[in-house]
Design a protein around this motif. Structure first.
Motif, PDB file in Angstrom:
ATOM      1  N   VAL A 116       0.852  -1.181   0.000  1.00  0.00           N
ATOM      2  CA  VAL A 116       0.000   0.000   0.000  1.00  0.00           C
ATOM      3  C   VAL A 116       0.894   1.239   0.000  1.00  0.00           C
ATOM      4  CG1 VAL A 116      -1.841   1.211   1.218  1.00  0.00           C
ATOM      5  CG2 VAL A 116      -1.721  -1.282   1.328  1.00  0.00           C
ATOM      6  N   PHE A 117       0.674   2.107  -0.975  1.00  0.00           N
ATOM      7  CA  PHE A 117       1.434   3.349  -1.104  1.00  0.00           C
ATOM      8  C   PHE A 117       0.472   4.494  -0.819  1.00  0.00           C
ATOM      9  CE2 PHE A 117       3.070   0.045  -3.805  1.00  0.00           C
ATOM     10  CZ  PHE A 117       4.410   0.012  -3.465  1.00  0.00           C
ATOM     11  N   VAL A 118       0.771   5.273   0.221  1.00  0.00           N
ATOM     12  CA  VAL A 118      -0.137   6.327   0.673  1.00  0.00           C
ATOM     13  C   VAL A 118       0.582   7.670   0.624  1.00  0.00           C
ATOM     14  CG1 VAL A 118      -1.678   7.084   2.525  1.00  0.00           C
ATOM     15  CG2 VAL A 118      -1.181   4.655   2.263  1.00  0.00           C
ATOM     16  N   LYS A 119      -0.080   8.637   0.019  1.00  0.00           N
ATOM     17  CA  LYS A 119       0.428  10.016  -0.043  1.00  0.00           C
ATOM     18  C   LYS A 119      -0.277  10.831   1.038  1.00  0.00           C
ATOM     19  CE  LYS A 119      -0.325  13.780  -3.067  1.00  0.00           C
ATOM     20  NZ  LYS A 119      -0.716  14.252  -4.387  1.00  0.00           N
ATOM     21  N   ALA A 120       0.415  11.777   1.604  1.00  0.00           N
ATOM     22  CA  ALA A 120      -0.204  12.654   2.603  1.00  0.00           C
ATOM     23  C   ALA A 120      -1.374  13.405   1.973  1.00  0.00           C
ATOM     24  CB  ALA A 120       0.820  13.642   3.145  1.00  0.00           C
ATOM     25  N   ASP A 121      -2.453  13.492   2.719  1.00  0.00           N
ATOM     26  CA  ASP A 121      -3.619  14.251   2.268  1.00  0.00           C
ATOM     27  C   ASP A 121      -3.344  15.723   2.568  1.00  0.00           C
ATOM     28  OD1 ASP A 121      -6.096  15.561   1.995  1.00  0.00           O
ATOM     29  OD2 ASP A 121      -7.210  13.797   2.663  1.00  0.00           O
ATOM     30  N   PRO A 122      -3.256  16.577   1.544  1.00  0.00           N
ATOM     31  CA  PRO A 122      -2.923  17.988   1.793  1.00  0.00           C
ATOM     32  C   PRO A 122      -3.971  18.709   2.651  1.00  0.00           C
ATOM     33  CG  PRO A 122      -3.527  17.634  -0.512  1.00  0.00           C
ATOM     34  CD  PRO A 122      -3.459  16.294   0.133  1.00  0.00           C
ATOM     35  N   ARG A 123      -5.174  18.161   2.711  1.00  0.00           N
ATOM     36  CA  ARG A 123      -6.212  18.796   3.530  1.00  0.00           C
ATOM     37  C   ARG A 123      -5.941  18.626   5.018  1.00  0.00           C
ATOM     38  NH1 ARG A 123     -10.765  15.855  -0.025  1.00  0.00           N
ATOM     39  NH2 ARG A 123      -9.309  14.218   0.526  1.00  0.00           N
ATOM     40  N   ILE A 124      -5.224  17.543   5.394  1.00  0.00           N
ATOM     41  CA  ILE A 124      -4.898  17.339   6.812  1.00  0.00           C
ATOM     42  C   ILE A 124      -3.394  17.447   7.070  1.00  0.00           C
ATOM     43  CG2 ILE A 124      -6.966  15.967   7.258  1.00  0.00           C
ATOM     44  CD1 ILE A 124      -5.182  13.446   7.194  1.00  0.00           C
ATOM     45  N   GLY A 125      -2.612  17.541   6.011  1.00  0.00           N
ATOM     46  CA  GLY A 125      -1.172  17.727   6.142  1.00  0.00           C
ATOM     47  C   GLY A 125      -0.401  16.501   6.586  1.00  0.00           C
ATOM     48  N   ALA A 126      -0.999  15.306   6.457  1.00  0.00           N
ATOM     49  CA  ALA A 126      -0.303  14.080   6.869  1.00  0.00           C
ATOM     50  C   ALA A 126      -0.912  12.878   6.149  1.00  0.00           C
ATOM     51  CB  ALA A 126      -0.436  13.885   8.379  1.00  0.00           C
ATOM     52  N   PRO A 145      -2.150  14.167  -9.366  1.00  0.00           N
ATOM     53  CA  PRO A 145      -2.226  15.031  -8.182  1.00  0.00           C
ATOM     54  C   PRO A 145      -3.387  14.717  -7.245  1.00  0.00           C
ATOM     55  CG  PRO A 145      -3.003  16.205 -10.120  1.00  0.00           C
ATOM     56  CD  PRO A 145      -2.451  14.883 -10.593  1.00  0.00           C
ATOM     57  N   TYR A 146      -4.378  13.958  -7.702  1.00  0.00           N
ATOM     58  CA  TYR A 146      -5.562  13.712  -6.873  1.00  0.00           C
ATOM     59  C   TYR A 146      -5.604  12.302  -6.293  1.00  0.00           C
ATOM     60  CZ  TYR A 146      -6.583  17.902  -9.478  1.00  0.00           C
ATOM     61  OH  TYR A 146      -6.488  19.145 -10.048  1.00  0.00           O
ATOM     62  N   PHE A 147      -4.540  11.542  -6.498  1.00  0.00           N
ATOM     63  CA  PHE A 147      -4.464  10.198  -5.942  1.00  0.00           C
ATOM     64  C   PHE A 147      -3.764  10.250  -4.584  1.00  0.00           C
ATOM     65  CE2 PHE A 147      -4.289   9.125 -10.589  1.00  0.00           C
ATOM     66  CZ  PHE A 147      -5.545   8.542 -10.654  1.00  0.00           C
TER      67      PHE A 147
END
Length: 178
Positions: A114-124, A160-162
């Protein structure tokens, strides 16, 4: 310190004969063993897939927009894709669809990356959200199995939206082996 021990032809033959004569551990053809020593854990510690199992490797899958009718080319915001939990559910549903094309189910999955990018809305990275989505597919009444899993926080994915990408390995006993 003594050097290597060289065996004569007869001693070497005797050693090989003894090794071949010793019984091997009994392993069922195509057997899959799930190793989970902590019953409270949501993932396995390991999965063992013996020779002869039917194995499927699913390439990294990405989520789809929240509106199933919306083409990816029209996505212009993260809100159209959802949060990490929603994207995890969408991605695992895509994996479920790919598996089904070959007669596999989510109960056959033995390993996820599982590859997870930080959610910019929560900053993590939203690890809890990813786990919440995961729990909708594994350790459920419909699928009591869980899987070995590695989770990585990444700087970015292909768009950018993944927020998530997941690849899978599924294994099952060969058809007709029951």
């Amino acid at each position: 310190m003594p050097g290597p021990v060289l065996l004569g032809k007869n001693a070497l033959f005797a050693a090989i004969s003894l090794a071949v004569a010793l019984p091997a551990p009994a392993l069922a053809q195509g057997e899959i063993t799930r190793i989970k020593r902590n019953p409270a854990a949501i993932i396995l510690e390991a999965a063992r897939v013996n020779a002869g199992a039917d194995v499927m490797y699913v390439s990294g899958q990405l989520p789809t927009p929240l509106d199933p009718a919306m083409p990816m080319s029209e996505v212009t915001s993260l809100d159209q894709m959802g949060d990490t939990r929603q994207q995890t559910i969408s991605t695992l549903a895509r994996i479920e669809d790919v598996l089904a094309t070959e007669g596999f189910t989510m109960a056959d999955v033995v390993k996820l990356n599982v590859f997870v990018k930080a959610d910019p809305r929560i900053g993590a990275m939203d690890f809890a959200g990813m786990n919440a989505g995961f729990r909708e597919f594994f350790g459920t009444e419909a699928n009591p199995n869980t899987t070995a899993r590695s989770t990585f926080e990444v700087a970015g994915l292909v768009g950018p939206y993944f927020l998530i990408e997941i690849d899978a390995i599924a294994a099952r006993a060969p058809q007709g082996s029951d």
